[in-house]
Design a protein around this motif. Structure first.
Motif, PDB file in Angstrom:
ATOM      1  N   THR A 473     -13.186 -28.880 -39.977  1.00 51.53           N
ATOM      2  CA  THR A 473     -13.517 -28.547 -38.597  1.00 51.53           C
ATOM      3  C   THR A 473     -12.286 -27.871 -38.012  1.00 51.53           C
ATOM      4  OG1 THR A 473     -14.971 -30.474 -38.376  1.00 51.53           O
ATOM      5  CG2 THR A 473     -14.231 -29.423 -36.351  1.00 51.53           C
ATOM      6  N   VAL A 474     -12.413 -26.609 -37.678  1.00 49.26           N
ATOM      7  CA  VAL A 474     -11.285 -25.814 -37.175  1.00 49.26           C
ATOM      8  C   VAL A 474     -11.459 -25.658 -35.668  1.00 49.26           C
ATOM      9  CG1 VAL A 474     -10.078 -23.610 -37.346  1.00 49.26           C
ATOM     10  CG2 VAL A 474     -11.161 -24.604 -39.376  1.00 49.26           C
ATOM     11  N   LEU A 475     -10.442 -26.059 -34.922  1.00 52.75           N
ATOM     12  CA  LEU A 475     -10.516 -26.051 -33.463  1.00 52.75           C
ATOM     13  C   LEU A 475      -9.401 -25.181 -32.896  1.00 52.75           C
ATOM     14  CD1 LEU A 475     -10.706 -29.942 -33.181  1.00 52.75           C
ATOM     15  CD2 LEU A 475     -12.668 -28.400 -33.151  1.00 52.75           C
ATOM     16  N   GLY A 476      -9.723 -24.365 -31.911  1.00 51.80           N
ATOM     17  CA  GLY A 476      -8.663 -23.568 -31.319  1.00 51.80           C
ATOM     18  C   GLY A 476      -9.174 -22.638 -30.237  1.00 51.80           C
ATOM     19  N   ASP A 477      -8.226 -21.916 -29.684  1.00 51.30           N
ATOM     20  CA  ASP A 477      -8.509 -20.934 -28.635  1.00 51.30           C
ATOM     21  C   ASP A 477      -7.587 -19.745 -28.876  1.00 51.30           C
ATOM     22  OD1 ASP A 477      -9.076 -19.498 -26.370  1.00 51.30           O
ATOM     23  OD2 ASP A 477      -8.155 -20.905 -24.963  1.00 51.30           O
ATOM     24  N   LEU A 478      -8.155 -18.612 -29.228  1.00 51.13           N
ATOM     25  CA  LEU A 478      -7.341 -17.434 -29.528  1.00 51.13           C
ATOM     26  C   LEU A 478      -6.445 -17.052 -28.355  1.00 51.13           C
ATOM     27  CD1 LEU A 478      -9.981 -15.217 -31.375  1.00 51.13           C
ATOM     28  CD2 LEU A 478      -8.197 -16.654 -32.387  1.00 51.13           C
ATOM     29  N   ALA A 479      -6.875 -17.362 -27.135  1.00 50.00           N
ATOM     30  CA  ALA A 479      -6.077 -17.030 -25.954  1.00 50.00           C
ATOM     31  C   ALA A 479      -4.841 -17.907 -25.832  1.00 50.00           C
ATOM     32  CB  ALA A 479      -6.925 -17.172 -24.691  1.00 50.00           C
ATOM     33  N   GLN A 480      -4.795 -18.997 -26.568  1.00 44.96           N
ATOM     34  CA  GLN A 480      -3.655 -19.903 -26.479  1.00 44.96           C
ATOM     35  C   GLN A 480      -2.724 -19.783 -27.686  1.00 44.96           C
ATOM     36  OE1 GLN A 480      -4.383 -23.957 -24.842  1.00 44.96           O
ATOM     37  NE2 GLN A 480      -6.535 -23.359 -24.733  1.00 44.96           N
ATOM     38  N   GLY A 481      -2.855 -18.691 -28.431  1.00 46.77           N
ATOM     39  CA  GLY A 481      -1.959 -18.476 -29.561  1.00 46.77           C
ATOM     40  C   GLY A 481      -0.564 -18.118 -29.079  1.00 46.77           C
ATOM     41  N   THR A 482       0.406 -18.997 -29.298  1.00 46.85           N
ATOM     42  CA  THR A 482       1.736 -18.789 -28.726  1.00 46.85           C
ATOM     43  C   THR A 482       2.839 -18.666 -29.777  1.00 46.85           C
ATOM     44  OG1 THR A 482       1.868 -21.187 -28.412  1.00 46.85           O
ATOM     45  CG2 THR A 482       1.218 -19.863 -26.505  1.00 46.85           C
ATOM     46  N   PRO A 639       9.517 -14.616 -27.144  1.00 41.95           N
ATOM     47  CA  PRO A 639      10.100 -13.380 -27.694  1.00 41.95           C
ATOM     48  C   PRO A 639       9.402 -12.102 -27.266  1.00 41.95           C
ATOM     49  CG  PRO A 639       8.898 -14.605 -29.388  1.00 41.95           C
ATOM     50  CD  PRO A 639       9.005 -15.499 -28.200  1.00 41.95           C
ATOM     51  N   ASP A 640       8.162 -12.168 -26.802  1.00 44.75           N
ATOM     52  CA  ASP A 640       7.462 -10.968 -26.342  1.00 44.75           C
ATOM     53  C   ASP A 640       6.541 -11.346 -25.193  1.00 44.75           C
ATOM     54  OD1 ASP A 640       4.531 -11.351 -27.488  1.00 44.75           O
ATOM     55  OD2 ASP A 640       5.917 -11.918 -29.080  1.00 44.75           O
ATOM     56  N   GLU A 641       6.101 -10.321 -24.446  1.00 40.96           N
ATOM     57  CA  GLU A 641       5.323 -10.584 -23.233  1.00 40.96           C
ATOM     58  C   GLU A 641       3.972 -11.230 -23.529  1.00 40.96           C
ATOM     59  OE1 GLU A 641       4.786  -8.001 -19.352  1.00 40.96           O
ATOM     60  OE2 GLU A 641       3.265  -7.420 -20.823  1.00 40.96           O
ATOM     61  N   ARG A 642       3.283 -10.757 -24.573  1.00 39.11           N
ATOM     62  CA  ARG A 642       1.965 -11.321 -24.870  1.00 39.11           C
ATOM     63  C   ARG A 642       2.052 -12.814 -25.161  1.00 39.11           C
ATOM     64  NH1 ARG A 642      -1.799 -10.598 -30.143  1.00 39.11           N
ATOM     65  NH2 ARG A 642      -0.174 -12.007 -30.869  1.00 39.11           N
ATOM     66  N   THR A 643       3.037 -13.184 -25.991  1.00 31.44           N
ATOM     67  CA  THR A 643       3.219 -14.604 -26.302  1.00 31.44           C
ATOM     68  C   THR A 643       3.590 -15.373 -25.041  1.00 31.44           C
ATOM     69  OG1 THR A 643       3.943 -14.021 -28.536  1.00 31.44           O
ATOM     70  CG2 THR A 643       4.430 -16.251 -27.785  1.00 31.44           C
ATOM     71  N   GLY A 644       4.431 -14.764 -24.193  1.00 30.71           N
ATOM     72  CA  GLY A 644       4.829 -15.422 -22.950  1.00 30.71           C
ATOM     73  C   GLY A 644       3.649 -15.658 -22.029  1.00 30.71           C
ATOM     74  N   LEU A 645       2.761 -14.656 -21.910  1.00 30.34           N
ATOM     75  CA  LEU A 645       1.578 -14.813 -21.056  1.00 30.34           C
ATOM     76  C   LEU A 645       0.651 -15.895 -21.612  1.00 30.34           C
ATOM     77  CD1 LEU A 645       0.747 -11.079 -20.219  1.00 30.34           C
ATOM     78  CD2 LEU A 645       1.768 -12.801 -18.701  1.00 30.34           C
ATOM     79  N   ARG A 646       0.559 -15.961 -22.925  1.00 28.88           N
ATOM     80  CA  ARG A 646      -0.276 -17.006 -23.535  1.00 28.88           C
ATOM     81  C   ARG A 646       0.320 -18.393 -23.290  1.00 28.88           C
ATOM     82  NH1 ARG A 646      -2.472 -14.666 -29.365  1.00 28.88           N
ATOM     83  NH2 ARG A 646      -3.988 -13.203 -28.477  1.00 28.88           N
ATOM     84  N   ARG A 647       1.631 -18.473 -23.357  1.00 28.50           N
ATOM     85  CA  ARG A 647       2.289 -19.761 -23.065  1.00 28.50           C
ATOM     86  C   ARG A 647       2.025 -20.161 -21.619  1.00 28.50           C
ATOM     87  NH1 ARG A 647       3.946 -23.013 -26.844  1.00 28.50           N
ATOM     88  NH2 ARG A 647       5.426 -21.571 -27.781  1.00 28.50           N
TER      89      ARG A 647
END
Length: 674
Positions: A473-482, A639-647
């Motif tokens: 069972t794989v659980l996650g949210d692509l928008a929360q990839g940090t 380290p980058d804006e996309r990761t920062g926004l996800r965090r």
């Protein structure tokens, strides 16, 4: 005559007495005369201990939370109380039905449109374990409108103090369908904040253990979380449902073959986590195989038996072509050689048996040939050489990695030994991959992987090895990839996991995060995860979001402390979330103000409800009220804006009842203005 509430309370009292009697019956078992030896006695004693624990009556956990009155059921009796575990009376008649039983499913699935033979569904309300209210739905009555259950909503919104609790009383139809999906298939659940994906995964484990207990008792189950704080937060859910044998671990725990003392730069970690590394390692392992240089002579008694080099080479090449694991092939080679010797013995008129073949396989000369052609490979030593020897790496990375990527992989200063090396977490995954190339990794019956979006392809492979013959069972949210290596799509992730056929389910209804809060956080989605559907919260909670600006940066700490004091006036848990670099000064400010605080993973209590949470550890946690410090610092800490926004998206969506944002620097422009 008793009123309905009094009758239900009486049934609760009787059910608790019945459960107590069930436990006492197990405690009274005498196994002295039924076990053949001490081993059987030990095993049976352990099973009895587990059964006693499973029958524990938790005072603050209701034995049942609902009731179904069937219209024309073929089941014995027409009224069933639905609870966390089965309870029967002295005659064996059920007093409470396990929520996982088939007869319980309509409690979650029945509706006005599809009543499923249910005439009445009754929900119960509890206060500190005492039954205090009930609410009825007459599913067969067309005159009764379908309305939202007050008790259901109250249970969903109940303040949270302590570890995560089960949602068995509030499972929604779309969640129930995932929970009860078959063991044979892998399910991937994409769910935004507050959709209950973690709870769904844990309840699916509980359901599978109920439906396939013997099989999973043999093969095992495992829950994998992102960090220890998260695992501590969820660890009481399954025991509350009577399941005590499920193991919990992080990916780092699974691959802990060496001590991790080093860290990688983000660019290096991305390359080490790339799926191409699997082929590099496979090439490196197989490079140890060599062809024989001369014929083999086996001496037995007065006879000598010769096996020419070309024949041994044929055996080696056949094993290579079969592409079986390195260690298995190494064990097979001496038996192949011994068989060739036995053929010669039989041609000479002898009648050797299996014992002779095994003896030949252990012959010194045969061992020497095997050592020459198929030497032992120690996984950690191989990875040590690969990361420290530029020529060795270039040989096996040719056509896979560019020269620049190879430079990222190489250590600046090669380590002298496995023990002295400062292994990183990504290195440990490479060693685990190599170990599996040499010897098969043990597979479990079912694995739950939570916060899966943050895994690298090589980490997915490490998890996949643990369920090659089972399901997941794989659980996650692509928008929360940090993480810098966060997955871009579930299709890619499931391919690396070895489960490309998995069904992807999407949960879009939010039950925990207030609508105002999730709508604000969802403003980030187009900038970090385009195309991903925003969560639609079913919870109206006006005034749940406040954004406050502090003109003087020197006064921000004091404003944050004041917001924490304000939040503590409410019932429930409080989380103060901040960029990792801001944790130390905020800790000082809280201490100076006389506010005690916990660290993530420490259990909140009625007396200690404030937790200071680094943004890097906030994922998967939730609090009734969240105070978020300086959103811009959360973004800048990555380290980058996309990761920062996800965090930041993660931090914004940890609140169940209210979110207060305090900032001195401007909030990220992607959030706009309120």
């Amino acid at each position: 005559m008793l009123d309905p509430l009094a009758r239900e309370r009486a049934h609760l009292t009787s059910s608790r007495a019945a459960l107590r009697a069930m436990r006492e019956d197990v405690e009274a078992l005498d196994i002295k005369d039924v076990t053949a030896n001490w081993v059987n006695s030990l095993v049976l004693g352990r099973q009895i201990e587990d059964r006693i624990k499973a029958l524990a009556d938790l005072a603050d956990t209701p034995l049942f939370f609902g009731r179904l009155d069937y219209l024309h059921t073929t089941q014995e009796g027409q009224r069933f109380y639905i609870g966390r575990r089965h309870v029967h009376d002295a005659d064996g008649d059920p007093m409470v039905i396990d929520w996982r039983a088939p007869v319980s499913q309509p409690y979650y699935q029945a509706s006005k449109k599809d009543p499923q033979d249910v005439g009445l569904r009754r929900r119960f309300g509890y206060t500190a374990g005492d039954l205090t209210a009930y609410e009825d739905e007459h599913l067969s009555d067309p005159a009764e409108l379908e309305t939202t259950s007050r008790l259901l909503q109250a249970e969903i919104e109940r303040p949270r103090v302590g570890p995560m609790r089960d949602i068995v009383a509030t499972i929604q139809p779309e969640q129930d369908g995932i929970v009860r999906s078959d063991l044979s298939g892998t399910v991937c659940v994409q769910g935004g904040p507050g959709t209950g994906k973690t709870a769904v995964g844990l309840h699916r484990v509980a359901y599978l253990l109920y439906a396939h207990r013997e099989r999973l008792a043999r093969t095992g189950t495992l829950v994998i979380g992102p960090n220890r704080s998260f695992l501590h937060y969820i660890e009481q859910v399954l025991p509350a449902l009577g399941e005590l044998e499920v193991q919990q671990a992080t990916v780092d725990d699974l691959v802990a073959h060496v001590e991790v003392r080093g860290t990688d730069e983000a660019a290096t970690a991305v390359v080490k986590g790339d799926a191409r590394m699997a082929e590099v390692l496979r090439r490196a392992v197989r490079s140890h195989v060599a062809m024989p240089k001369e014929s083999l002579m086996v001496v037995r008694g007065s006879r000598r038996w010769r096996v020419p080099a070309y024949e041994i080479e044929e055996m080696v090449r056949e094993l290579l072509d079969r592409d079986i694991r390195y260690g298995a092939a190494r064990e097979a080679l001496p038996q192949r050689i011994a068989h060739a010797v036995l053929v010669r013995m039989e041609e000479a008129g002898e009648a050797p048996d299996d014992r002779v073949q095994n003896a030949v396989a252990r012959n010194t000369a045969v061992k020497a040939v095997v050592k020459e052609c198929w030497p032992l490979v120690e996984p950690a030593k191989l990875v040590l050489r690969l990361l420290g020897d530029a020529e060795f790496l270039a040989e096996h990375a040719e056509g896979l990695f560019t020269e620049d990527e190879q430079k990222l992989l190489l250590w600046a200063k090669p380590a002298r030994s496995v023990k002295s090396a400062k292994w990183s977490a990504a290195d440990a995954v490479l060693i685990d991959e190599t170990r599996d190339l040499v010897e098969r990794t043990h597979s479990l019956g079912h694995v739950v992987l939570d916060e899966a979006q943050d895994l690298s392809p090589m980490q997915y492979r490490a998890v996949g090895r643990r369920c090659t013959t089972g399901s997941a069972t794989v659980l996650g949210d692509l928008a929360q990839g940090t993480t810098p290596w966060a997955t871009e799509s579930w299709a890619q992730a499931l391919g690396h996991l070895g489960k490309p056929e998995a069904v992807v389910e999407e949960l879009t209804a939010g039950f925990r995060v207030p609508r105002e809060v999730i709508a604000y956080a969802s403003r980030l989605l187009p900038h970090m995860s385009p195309g991903l559907a925003a969560v639609e919260s079913v919870r109206e909670n006006p005034g749940s979001l406040a954004v406050r600006h502090t003109e003087d940066p020197e006064e921000l700490d004091a404003a944050v402390v004041a917001a924490c004091v304000e939040s503590l006036a409410h019932e429930g848990s409080i989380g103060l979330i901040a960029a990792d670099a801001r944790i130390a000064p905020l800790a000082e400010a809280l201490t100076a103000a006389g506010l005690a605080y916990l660290s993530p993973g420490e259990e909140t209590t009625a007396e200690s409800r404030l937790t200071l949470v680094p943004a890097s550890l906030a994922k998967g946690l939730e609090y009734d009220y969240v105070v978020l410090d300086e959103p811009a610092a959360v973004v800048d800490g990555e380290p980058d804006e996309r990761t920062g926004l996800r965090r930041l998206y993660v931090a914004l969506t940890r609140a169940v009842s209210g979110l207060t944002i305090l900032h001195s620097a401007p909030v990220p422009v992607q959030l706009g203005t309120l």
